[in-house]
Design an enzyme around this catalytic site. Structure first.
Site, PDB file in Angstrom:
ATOM      1  CG  LEU A 296      -6.909   1.886   4.262  1.00 31.78           C
ATOM      2  CD1 LEU A 296      -6.742   2.230   5.735  1.00 31.78           C
ATOM      3  CD2 LEU A 296      -8.378   1.635   3.945  1.00 31.78           C
ATOM      4  CB  CYS A 297      -3.161   5.851  -0.074  1.00 32.04           C
ATOM      5  SG  CYS A 297      -2.285   4.515  -0.903  1.00 32.04           S
ATOM      6  CB  THR A 298      -5.786   2.932  -3.867  1.00 27.90           C
ATOM      7  OG1 THR A 298      -4.391   2.773  -4.079  1.00 27.90           O
ATOM      8  CG2 THR A 298      -6.511   2.785  -5.200  1.00 27.90           C
TER       9      THR A 298
END
Length: 454
Positions: free
Chosen positions: A216-218
């Site tokens: 999700l951070c990407t």
């Protein structure tokens, strides 16, 4: 010289079926014990056997054509999708003027136009929309699906009809065989599933690789590909803009919204390649299809279905794989059935007191460590004990919730019931059907020995 019309004329009926009739008229060393060769066997199969084809996409179109040309005359096809322009390069039964129409209806009509005597009944709906009894009428089910969830559901339905004797041997008259086909680019498989004898879909679901998941951070901070932008719109942006509203991948307006948001995201980060078809592919995990692979796998599936029904030869045992990426490689692997399978096994044992109500039973299904079925509807021998939907059935069956299961099951020591509800599969909540063996404590001697107990 023959006229152009004569050259293009379809083969006469005797010529079209010559090879098929020859196959059904001869004995052999690999035939089933029940096979009785006869020149009239093809007509008999055509008039008696009912076949369900699930899916009318690239593989489904080929299956309908091949099965119709294999002598099956009573076919049904079910598919909830409509025809898109992107389907036309490989789904050969469709034309430009068919865009927007039901795949099942158009495919059925096209095959009936070309193969005389065949009757194909289309069903333009979700597979879950059909009552379980709808599936009971078919002698064999052939799958042309691109979804693990849909395969799992049909597998559970077919295995739900399976019954065992007191020694846990499957009763032959309750076996509903399936042939499952699947393709991925230049690769494909054809699998024969005989519930209670060969592995069902759930027995070796591990054959399917897990879906690719992005951190999700990407997605939120450093997207690098078009797929990242699409998944950002799908997994993050949708919930921000539509809190509490579930995303429906089969809703065209929902998909269009994801596509528009993904485009905005891509433009912001200077990423190209976001298209509507790619958006569908990423969100629905659609696998690219090639027409030649579909044709090869369909031929294998149709042949296995024909052998299962007629007994004219030995079936593949039990998983055929095809790889046409570099040359042609075909292999058959015999997988072993999981005797403890929750789907094709004798059924999960649930022990109840004679005073336990239907409402308490449904609550137990939610809490059972190996079931975890929420919002369950329960049936017994085709009778609805309780239905969550539609509303009219829920109201009709609601009074049963306060009644003891012992009374609802006609005060027998043990019985088989079916529960349909939502269960977790690969991290997703999907529709699931489970066969359950209910035994009442202290009532008679139960032969329903199993390791599965609540």
């Amino acid at each position: 010289m023959a006229s152009p019309d004569a050259e293009q004329a379809a083969p006469t009926e005797p010529a079209r079926w010559r090879d098929l009739d020859m196959l059904l008229s001869r004995p052999g060393n690999l035939v089933a014990a029940s096979f009785d060769p006869s020149p009239t066997l093809r007509d008999l199969l055509g008039s008696l056997v009912e076949v369900l084809v699930v899916g009318a996409g690239g593989l489904g179109c080929e299956l309908l054509k091949d099965l119709a040309l294999s002598g099956f005359k009573k076919l049904h096809v079910i598919d909830m999708d409509t025809i898109d322009v992107s389907n036309l390069n490989r789904q050969f039964l469709f034309r430009v003027q068919d865009v927007g129409k039901s795949k099942a209806e158009v495919a059925a009509n096209r095959v009936m136009e070309r193969v005389s005597g065949v009757n194909i009944v289309p069903h333009f709906c979700r597979i879950e929309d059909k009552e379980i009894e709808f599936y009971s009428q078919f002698h064999i089910i052939v799958l042309g699906l691109d979804s693990i969830e849909a395969r799992s559901y049909i597998n559970s339905v077919a295995c739900g009809f399976l019954e065992y004797d007191s020694n846990d041997n499957p009763l032959e008259e309750t076996v509903k065989p399936m042939v499952d086909g699947g393709t991925e680019g230049f690769k494909g498989h054809a699998r024969v599933i005989i519930p209670g004898t060969t592995p069902c879909f759930e027995c070796n679901i591990w054959l399917f690789p897990p879906q690719v998941k992005f951190p999700l951070c990407t997605l939120a901070e450093t997207p690098r590909t078009a797929a990242h932008c699409i998944e950002y719109a799908h997994l993050i942006k949708w919930d921000e803009v539509h809190p509490g509203k579930p995303f429906d991948a089969d809703d065209a307006e929902h998909m269009q919204w994801i596509y528009s948001e993904a485009l905005k995201r891509a433009e912001l980060f200077g990423i190209s390649g976001v298209t509507y078809s790619l958006t569908q592919g990423v969100v629905k995990n659609i696998i690219p299809a090639i027409a030649s692979t579909n044709a090869i796998i369909s031929a294998a599936c149709a042949l296995e279905a024909f052998k299962l029904i007629s007994g004219c030869s030995k079936n593949v045992s039990n998983y055929l794989t095809y790889n046409g990426l570099e040359g042609t490689h075909i292999k058959v692997t015999e997988f072993v059935r999981d005797k403890d399978c929750l789907v094709c096994g004798p059924g999960t044992l649930i022990e109840l007191d004679t005073s336990s109500t239907l409402a308490e039973f449904i609550k137990m299904l939610e809490e059972h460590p190996k079931l975890r079925i929420s919002k369950a509807s329960v049936t017994h021998e085709g009778n609805n004990l309780y239905m969550q939907s539609p509303e009219v059935l829920e109201q009709m069956t609601r009074p049963n919730l306060s009644l003891p299961m012992f009374e609802l099951l006609k005060e027998v020591p043990y019985a088989t019931v079916h529960a349909t509800g939502m269960a977790e599969n690969n991290g997703k909540k999907v529709s699931s059907l489970r066969k359950l063996r209910v035994a009442f404590k202290g009532v008679g001697a139960s032969k329903m020995d199993t390791a599965e107990s609540s």
